[in-house]
Design an enzyme around this catalytic site. Structure first.
Site, PDB file in Angstrom:
ATOM      1  N   LYS A   1       1.176  -1.370   0.084  1.00  0.00           N
ATOM      2  CA  LYS A   1       0.600   0.016  -0.199  1.00  0.00           C
ATOM      3  C   LYS A   1       0.152   1.232  -0.029  1.00  0.00           C
ATOM      4  CE  LYS A   1      -2.185  -1.186   3.796  1.00  0.00           C
ATOM      5  NZ  LYS A   1      -1.609  -2.616   3.908  1.00  0.00           N
TER       6      LYS A   1
ATOM      7  N   GLU B   1     -15.121 -22.346  -3.381  1.00  0.00           N
ATOM      8  CA  GLU B   1     -15.563 -21.875  -4.385  1.00  0.00           C
ATOM      9  C   GLU B   1     -15.692 -22.496  -5.435  1.00  0.00           C
ATOM     10  OE1 GLU B   1     -15.559 -18.601  -3.506  1.00  0.00           O
ATOM     11  OE2 GLU B   1     -14.596 -18.896  -1.463  1.00  0.00           O
TER      12      GLU B   1
HETATM   13  P1  ADP Z   1       2.165  -1.953   3.818  1.00  0.00           P
HETATM   14  O1  ADP Z   1       2.104  -0.498   3.288  1.00  0.00           O
HETATM   15  O2  ADP Z   1       0.980  -2.088   2.373  1.00  0.00           O
HETATM   16  O3  ADP Z   1       2.370  -2.369   4.868  1.00  0.00           O
HETATM   17  P2  ADP Z   1       4.637  -1.687   2.049  1.00  0.00           P
HETATM   18  O4  ADP Z   1       4.026  -1.060   0.876  1.00  0.00           O
HETATM   19  O5  ADP Z   1       5.065  -0.924   3.124  1.00  0.00           O
HETATM   20  O6  ADP Z   1       3.470  -2.722   2.440  1.00  0.00           O
HETATM   21  O7  ADP Z   1       5.224  -2.916   1.742  1.00  0.00           O
HETATM   22  C1  ADP Z   1       6.348  -3.579   1.981  1.00  0.00           C
HETATM   23  C2  ADP Z   1       7.887  -3.708   0.858  1.00  0.00           C
HETATM   24  O8  ADP Z   1       6.828  -5.257   0.226  1.00  0.00           O
HETATM   25  C3  ADP Z   1       8.024  -2.963  -0.028  1.00  0.00           C
HETATM   26  O9  ADP Z   1       8.462  -1.559   0.075  1.00  0.00           O
HETATM   27  C4  ADP Z   1       8.377  -4.071  -0.882  1.00  0.00           C
HETATM   28  O10 ADP Z   1       9.642  -3.794  -0.959  1.00  0.00           O
HETATM   29  C5  ADP Z   1       7.644  -4.919  -1.146  1.00  0.00           C
HETATM   30  N1  ADP Z   1       6.305  -4.983  -1.670  1.00  0.00           N
HETATM   31  C6  ADP Z   1       5.663  -5.392  -1.177  1.00  0.00           C
HETATM   32  N2  ADP Z   1       4.563  -5.809  -1.793  1.00  0.00           N
HETATM   33  C7  ADP Z   1       4.907  -5.331  -3.086  1.00  0.00           C
HETATM   34  C8  ADP Z   1       4.156  -5.495  -4.964  1.00  0.00           C
HETATM   35  N3  ADP Z   1       2.982  -5.666  -4.508  1.00  0.00           N
HETATM   36  N4  ADP Z   1       5.131  -5.521  -5.980  1.00  0.00           N
HETATM   37  C9  ADP Z   1       6.560  -5.113  -5.659  1.00  0.00           C
HETATM   38  N5  ADP Z   1       7.173  -5.202  -4.023  1.00  0.00           N
HETATM   39  C10 ADP Z   1       6.307  -5.425  -2.900  1.00  0.00           C
HETATM   40 ZN    ZN Z   2     -18.267 -19.799  -0.219  1.00  0.00          ZN
END
Ligand code: ADP
Ligand code: ZN
Ligand code: MG
Length: 652
Positions: A249, A465
């Site tokens: 996120k 599902e």
């Molecule tokens: P959240 O805010 O949802 O808890 P983050 O954005 O902080 O998650 O994600 C943490 C790290 O995980 C990111 O900095 C990245 O390195 C990795 N990451 C998470 N999701 C993805 C994704 N969809 N694609 C690439 N890297 C990701």
């Molecule tokens: Zn169901």
């Protein structure tokens, strides 16, 4: 909480890299309000306090030496001494008398042989005392309250202030956590990263395709706000990113700013909540003021739940949080989205947010950031292994297959662990075995936290599902299946089958209602056919199915006996402004029995039909469920193709 902390630890290096960068890029921070007490510049300790006291006492002794051979006596004794002529001179002070055994003359004439004695006694309210002095012929004089200016200053000002500071420090040490920032409240910690400096692009985010698609519109608006405003189009004010921890996120929010090339104000919800009432609100105000100056730009509030917790179901009240939340609502209402400020927020607990935050004009748009499926995980691994030297033996698809249920942050962690293992074993590149070991390690850690579903449960979910989806496919008039997924989706949902209505419906026929019940029962029926056993996973489906059946009888008049009759069960009434449901029915006990039996009959009848449909399509069920277990999500097209390929030739 711990999950979040973990995720940030895993990405420690990245975070640090960012910080260093923004340090150079110039975090614009106001100087702390009260400078000298910042940690590092001034270490307050109890020793300062003691040293100050010693100095005070020494000074006092130096300037106001105390007289020697003073005897403190009782008042009665003092009077005796006056009467007997022992005391010849008396100094009257506000609270005590000092009597000398010599007169002034005798003292000044240096010729005295006898030593001087000094008696002191506390003053007693005695109206005859002066008379006594006169009759005894004692010389006496009063000294007005003689103040010691230095001592006064110290006692009245310096000591209390030192005392207060000591208490202040102790308090904050107790409360802990805030540490060096205690004195810097009011300072806005929002990072202001100049244009495009987040350095993150959509291409750095993998797997979250649907979320990316929705956010692209936001980017487009930020790039050409004029195009939207000239038409008079409505632009979203607030977009809420919802998803499990570590799904990317924060990364997505950065990518939006990076793609649009606009400044990015990032603050965590926790930053707003301080111990001082009003500080959080002041920060919100400050944040919006700065953002408006820099428009177009993005305000990103991470972990919105920290301030946005529902006010309704908290015990007691937290004034500070409430004020902060109110300020946020006021600011969101108060600005025009045409100014080009878009507020992004992230949360992994949308269910606890205050409903006021989700109203139109606030965070009215929600973007779901799902956990990645097989392909998503592979893509994420590709991104994170870009800078890692991989041996040819490494099969990222295999890694992705071995990590169901893991999120981006976990995968980044696996890549990092694998690289570390390779280095530790003195290799110059990362091998598949390093990945295998890393997966084991990371998964073991997650299993302890109960974040993974075990393979048997995954199987059950897959068949469940698929059951829903197949029944939907074979039920005429049911909404077409859009997507089947066994990627857990927050709030205890282990999988889901998404049906999208082809058109908006306001009326439903009896047949369509029955069809809906069928689809809901499909999950449990599939479990029974395959495993000869049912699970609790269908509980929610059963609630809905039963509800529909009951409503058909009581509200829609679709039963045989009470055809076209309305059988009200719940009478809502307003009590003290709140809606209360009085459990009252307007029909007889016998009717109630009929309703219960009829409901059960409908459900039973439909369940038999569903069982038959699925048994006839057992091959479909198995093939699609296996496929689902493999790839985790199946989209509409693939699903349709699979069913058609499997059923058409077989049926003939
Ligand atoms: P959240 O805010 O949802 O808890 P983050 O954005 O902080 O998650 O994600 C943490 C790290 O995980 C990111 O900095 C990245 O390195 C990795 N990451 C998470 N999701 C993805 C994704 N969809 N694609 C690439 N890297 C990701
Ligand atoms: Zn169901
Ligand atoms: Mg985050």
């Amino acid at each position: 909480m711990s999950e979040k902390a973990d995720a940030s630890k895993k990405n420690g290096n990245k975070e640090c890299w960012e910080k260093c960068k923004s340090d150079k890029g110039g975090i614009r921070e106001k100087p702390p309000l009260i400078g000298p007490f910042n940690k590092g510049q001034f270490h307050f300790s109890i020793w300062y306090f003691i040293a100050a006291l010693v100095v005070i006492i020494l000074l006092n002794m130096l300037f106001f030496p105390t007289l020697e051979n003073v005897t403190t006596v009782e008042y009665s004794k003092f009077k005796e001494l006056v009467k007997s002529g022992e005391i010849k001179r008396i100094e009257i002070r506000e609270s005590y008398y000092t009597g000398l055994t010599l007169t002034k003359e005798e003292i000044s004439s240096q010729t005295r042989e006898e030593p001087i004695y000094i008696y002191r006694t506390a003053k007693v309210e005695d109206p005859n005392f002066v008379e006594l002095l006169d009759s005894a012929g004692v010389e006496y004089y009063a000294v007005p309250q003689k103040s010691n200016p230095l001592l006064n200053l110290l006692l009245n000002w310096v000591v209390p202030i030192i005392f207060l500071i000591v208490i202040w420090r102790i308090l904050f040490k107790r409360i802990g956590t805030l540490g060096p920032d205690v004195m810097s409240f009011g300072r806005n910690r929002a990072q202001i990263v100049a244009e495009g400096e987040t350095g993150v692009r959509f291409s750095d985010v993998a797997g979250a395709d649907e979320a990316k698609m929705e956010l692209e519109e936001v980017v487009d608006f930020l790039k050409n706000p004029k195009r939207y405003t000239s038409i008079g189009g409505k632009i979203p004010k607030g977009v809420l990113l919802v998803g499990s921890p570590g799904t990317g996120k924060t990364l997505l929010a950065k990518a939006v700013a990076g793609e649009a090339g606009v400044p990015f104000f990032r603050m965590s919800g926790a930053d707003f909540v301080e111990m001082f009432v009003g500080v959080g609100a002041a920060r919100v105000r400050d944040l919006f003021r700065q953002a408006k100056e820099k428009a177009p730009c993005i305000i990103f509030i991470d972990e919105l739940d920290a301030i946005g917790k529902s006010r309704a179901n908290t015990i007691g009240s937290n004034d500070e949080r409430e004020q902060t939340l109110n300020q946020l609502l006021v600011e969101m209402d108060g600005f025009d989205s045409r100014t080009g400020v878009i507020i992004l927020a992230a949360t992994n607990r949308p269910e606890i947010l205050d409903p006021a935050l989700l109203r139109p004009g606030r965070f009215d748009r929600q973007v779901l950031v799902d956990k990645p499926d097989l392909n998503g995980r592979e893509a994420i691994l590709r991104i994170h292994t870009k800078g890692v030297k991989l041996d040819e033996s490494v099969d990222l698809k295999k890694v992705a297959r071995a990590t169901p249920g893991l999120v981006g942050a976990d995968l980044a962690n696996i890549v990092n662990e694998a690289a570390l293992l390779a280095v530790r074993n003195g290799k110059d590149r990362v091998f598949q075995e390093d990945f295998d070991a890393a997966i084991e390690k990371v998964i073991a850690g997650l299993e302890k936290k109960n974040r993974l579903i075990n393979p048997r449960e995954r199987r059950i979910v897959a068949f469940h599902e698929t059951g829903h989806a197949l029944v939907a496919f074979f039920t005429p008039g049911a909404d077409p299946v859009e997507k089947i997924s066994i990627v857990p989706r927050g709030l205890g949902a282990l999988g889901y089958t998404l049906q999208l209505p082809t058109e908006e419906r306001f009326l439903m026929t009896r047949q369509e209602l029955l069809g809906k019940i069928d689809v809901l029962l499909g999950g449990r029926a599939a479990e029974e056919i395959i495993f000869r056993e049912v699970s609790t996973g269908a509980a929610n489906d059963l609630v809905k199915a039963t509800d529909i059946a009951k409503k058909m009888i009581t509200e829609y008049g679709m039963s045989e006996r009470f055809n076209n009759v309305y059988l009200p069960y719940r009478k809502s009434s307003l009590f003290m402004g709140e809606e209360q449901y009085a459990v009252a029915r307007e029909y007889s006990e016998a009717t109630q029995q009929y309703i219960d039996e009829e409901t059960a009959r409908i459900i039973k009848e439909r369940y038999q039909i569903v069982l038959r449909t699925l048994t006839e399509n057992r091959e479909n069920l198995e093939k699609i469920a296996e496929r689902l277990l493999e790839v985790e999500t199946i989209q509409a097209d693939e699903f349709k193709k699979m069913v058609e390929r499997l059923s058409l030739p077989g049926k003939s």
